[in-house]
Design an enzyme around this catalytic site. Sequence first.
Site, PDB file in Angstrom:
ATOM      1  N   HIS A 240       0.830  -1.159  -0.033  1.00  0.00           N
ATOM      2  CA  HIS A 240       0.056  -0.101  -0.028  1.00  0.00           C
ATOM      3  C   HIS A 240       0.968   1.219  -0.089  1.00  0.00           C
ATOM      4  CE1 HIS A 240      -3.618   2.286   0.488  1.00  0.00           C
ATOM      5  NE2 HIS A 240      -2.825   3.315   1.216  1.00  0.00           N
ATOM      6  N   ASP A 244       0.735   4.231  -2.556  1.00  0.00           N
ATOM      7  CA  ASP A 244       0.547   5.696  -2.501  1.00  0.00           C
ATOM      8  C   ASP A 244       1.625   6.422  -3.185  1.00  0.00           C
ATOM      9  OD1 ASP A 244      -1.580   5.570  -0.596  1.00  0.00           O
ATOM     10  OD2 ASP A 244      -0.303   5.554   1.215  1.00  0.00           O
ATOM     11  N   HIS A 267       3.656  10.539   2.437  1.00  0.00           N
ATOM     12  CA  HIS A 267       3.209  11.391   1.487  1.00  0.00           C
ATOM     13  C   HIS A 267       4.167  12.559   1.489  1.00  0.00           C
ATOM     14  CE1 HIS A 267      -0.498   9.361   0.733  1.00  0.00           C
ATOM     15  NE2 HIS A 267      -0.731   9.281   1.864  1.00  0.00           N
TER      16      HIS A 267
END
Length: 320
Positions: A240, A244, A267
């Site tokens: 995951h 992202d 992020h």
Amino acid sequence: MKFSRQTTLRSQATVTGVGVHSGQPVNLTIGPASIDAGYVFVRTGLDGADREIAANAKSVVATELATVLGDSEGPLVSTAEHVLAALRGMGIDNATIEVDGPEVPIMDGSAAPFVAAIDQAGVREQSAPRRFIQVLKPIRVTQGKSVGELRPHAGGFRVEVEIDFSNPVIGQQSYTLGVEPEAFRREVARARTFGCMSDVARLWEMGYARGASFENSVVFDDERLLNVEGLRYADECARHKLLDAIGDLALAGLPILGAYRSVRGGHKLNHSVLTALLADRTAYRVIESEPARRAVRGPAEAVTGLVGGMVAPAYGPDMS
């Protein structure tokens, strides 16, 4: 299928879910866009006119809990990374993304529902050649114990992710993917967002994660996985994080030819590395693909680059 020309969607497709933070219902519609449009979010459901925003690195206004896009008037769309990952991972160059709320719906916490929407809408090849950002030299960013790097890579777009969580159930994991549509669909699209129960409780107290549930998140306590259905992949957390990263790097505006490595990242790191790349005009160039018409026979016939069997004439880094 590999395309030498740009792609968009044949028609529109809509998904409906809830915002992971607001818990409110939200509809998202993906649809066609013109050549060189890239990804454009259209925020509907506002008082007055709809507002458009280009999905690029300059539009990022926050990266703490998700990738948030906005303009001078404030945030417009949160949690953009999963739908962007689906579009980039499935090889879509140009698309409109209409959202009638402040968040992209979390769906099941993965990119799979957006991949299904792309399948429903269909893919259409456009008349213009596909363009790429080719990484020419390493760009490295360090943030505490987190390290991110983009470097040249001859084999397309490669993403390498390493995570290291103090939670013993998650621990250390790594995953690497050469990003192309079938590999993306098979290996990472279904990987869900994850967290620890203590973090979820803290976010609830702060007024966030009101839409989070076991239906859209993988949740751990200090001893075990709490989701009764189990994991979709043994290393789902690392996959995951890789998903992202694909979504965050889609904000380059064009597909990347290079390798990205993230260690203990998220992020903020992804955006910082991308911003550093685009700020250094010697670190990349924009190339344009065309179908290869002949083999390269020797130095006299050398071309500027080959992309998946396609001749790629080089252009200077003139992106706005």
